[in-house]
Write an enzyme that holds these catalytic residues in place. Sequence first.
Site, PDB file in Angstrom:
ATOM      1  N   GLU A  45       0.831  -1.213   0.000  1.00  0.00           N
ATOM      2  CA  GLU A  45       0.000   0.000   0.000  1.00  0.00           C
ATOM      3  C   GLU A  45       0.865   1.262   0.000  1.00  0.00           C
ATOM      4  O   GLU A  45       0.514   2.268  -0.639  1.00  0.00           O
ATOM      5  CB  GLU A  45      -0.953  -0.022   1.194  1.00  0.00           C
ATOM      6  CG  GLU A  45      -2.084  -1.030   1.005  1.00  0.00           C
ATOM      7  CD  GLU A  45      -3.075  -1.033   2.144  1.00  0.00           C
ATOM      8  OE1 GLU A  45      -4.252  -0.726   1.910  1.00  0.00           O
ATOM      9  OE2 GLU A  45      -2.673  -1.351   3.288  1.00  0.00           O
ATOM     10  N   GLU A  94      -3.867  -9.939   3.190  1.00  0.00           N
ATOM     11  CA  GLU A  94      -4.686  -9.795   4.396  1.00  0.00           C
ATOM     12  C   GLU A  94      -5.861 -10.761   4.433  1.00  0.00           C
ATOM     13  O   GLU A  94      -6.306 -11.181   5.504  1.00  0.00           O
ATOM     14  CB  GLU A  94      -5.200  -8.350   4.504  1.00  0.00           C
ATOM     15  CG  GLU A  94      -4.139  -7.317   4.854  1.00  0.00           C
ATOM     16  CD  GLU A  94      -3.460  -6.724   3.633  1.00  0.00           C
ATOM     17  OE1 GLU A  94      -2.811  -5.684   3.774  1.00  0.00           O
ATOM     18  OE2 GLU A  94      -3.570  -7.319   2.534  1.00  0.00           O
TER      19      GLU A  94
END
Length: 693
Positions: free
Chosen positions: A107, A127
């Site tokens: 990210e 995730e």
Amino acid sequence: MTSTPVVVTSRRGSILVAHLANPPVNALSHAVRTGLSEALDEAERDVSIAGLVIAGQGRMFSAGADVTEFGQPLREPRLGGIVARLDAFPKPVVAAIHGSALGGGLELALASHARVASPGAKLGLPEVKLGLLPGSGGILRLPRLVGVPAALEVIAEGRELTADKAVELGLLEEITDGDPIDVACAVVMRLASENALPRASSRPFPPFGEAEQAEARKALAKKARGREAPQRAVDLFVMASATPFADAVPLEHEACRALVASPQSRALRHVFAAERAVARPAAIPAGAAPRPVAKVGVVGPGVMGRGIAIAMLDAGLPVILVGRALSSPDSAVGLIGRHYEGLVRRGTLTEEARAERLSRLVATTAMSALSGCGLVVETVSEALAAKREVIAAIDEVIGDRAILVTNTSYLDVADLASATSRRANFAGMHFFNPANVMKLVETVRTKDAAPDVLATLMAFGKRLGKTAVLVGPSEGFVANRMLSKRTREALFLLQEGASPAQVDRLLSGFGFPVGPFTLADMAGLDLMVATRAARADGMSERERGADIAEALVAAGRLGRKNGRGYYAYGEDGRPTDDPAVADLLAAHRASRGIATRSVADEEVLERCLLALANEGAKLVDEGAVERASDIDVIWTTGLGFPAHLGGPMFWASEMGLPNVLERLEHYARLVGDAFFAPADLVRKLAANDGRFE
């Protein structure tokens, strides 16, 4: 005393380089986020700085969030705030990636204005494997850069991108064999000379229509049965496609924060931690170094032996395969060769790799060929006398430091050790069929096994790509001992009035890949009968009397192999209910004077699952495992317990052990104390509303 900085800055000409320095994986802890914020402050206020490069020290860029902060109050600066600053930064920011850029690490890179990488770099947002989703812009930026289909694979399935694939998709600017920081600095200077900085947030979200949404949901429902996070990812893609970027940022963050508290995420994080705990058993002292294993042997070239040999060949080891009959080694080599030929046809193995693996395989009838092996696995039939004879023969030809392993499912490993002259070099490794595919191996210790022998076997399991769990010697060890209790209850339920389809429907609906009777048909009912016969002395009279598989075999019903078992199988291979089985069950009940009743779905599930948890508690009490979470790893890795429910012991803890105790006592009255008397550990923990883990 000054602490070591976790973000180290340096200058390369007019460019500031911020190195993430939080080993071993550069997790984005609060200290790292603070360091990044300070680096951005420096780059912004210093007019001599043309731009910023973010890189990682050590073996990777960053593996993402610090999992120790999950569930803790959020502290500023948050990752989302750092990401927002990067996206809006007035000077160019380039991520120089080596090793892995995962989760929050990716990210950071997505919010940078460009990304370069080393050839072996891996990029991903894993995730979802913990029941979570990226919450700092990953869902909003990645589809804008690589498109919806690729982004869904990365986010909803947890797939990683290679550097080559990332370049192809437009995620990476460049791959370099040199120092990625040098290339990143060059990109910074180029971007600094251009009028506008490229920002993923400024791109439109790709079209994601209703047909594509429905297709994605259907595919994910099949691939990730019962899991919430993959479907939530689709929801967020839909939201992002219809919402301005700035408005979507808090919606993404809040949705992903909510998942942190979800039962599925708690369960998956429990399994994640448990898998790491089993790799460090307390029974093996920290100083016990594994012995070197350069060549291995397998004695017994049957189905299990061939699977173990393939796993060893796949791990790059030379393998000596010994069969006692003249034809068995050659036959085994042919079957192993056909296995690899199939991989070549499917395109998952090259012809060169097939030839290289087979070149390391030697098949023989001579035990003496094992003399140079560092480790030998015995995998002959489950007969005590036969195994003792073979173990003694192996023991005569291997070296004093060689390790001898038995692959047994039920036999007493300590008894088998008495057939050797070096008990300290003997232990068990219980592989699961097919051994080259199944990830679980139970490493079975004895009181005489040397610590470095156990350390070697745990390391060897990892070398084979397995999850090795250290267990103590007991009948069936952990997996099969517990499985036998579920099988017992499934058979008892048939006796009392349930149907095979009802039991299978409920257990597969719970999350197991298949139910116990579908599984029995797949394995072969003749094999199930043989297993019951081998264990008959340890069964109660009622268990021996639940001889339904024996009746099916006597009626010529062997399972899938001849198209008739608990179910009938047509040309398409699909199971269907067979009235003949209902008649056989009715006759069985009548012959034993068992009155048929309607069995509620709730009872079916509770009896099958509580039988597992109660037996697991006994294993913990006996010291057969070091911790209850070891059992959860065994069941989620090897026996199909849904990982998003955490394993049988976590599941029972979530149910509440006072409730577990009450239901066990209920079924003890219904079925019998011999089968459902609560384990001492259940009573002890329930008294304080405790948990197994």
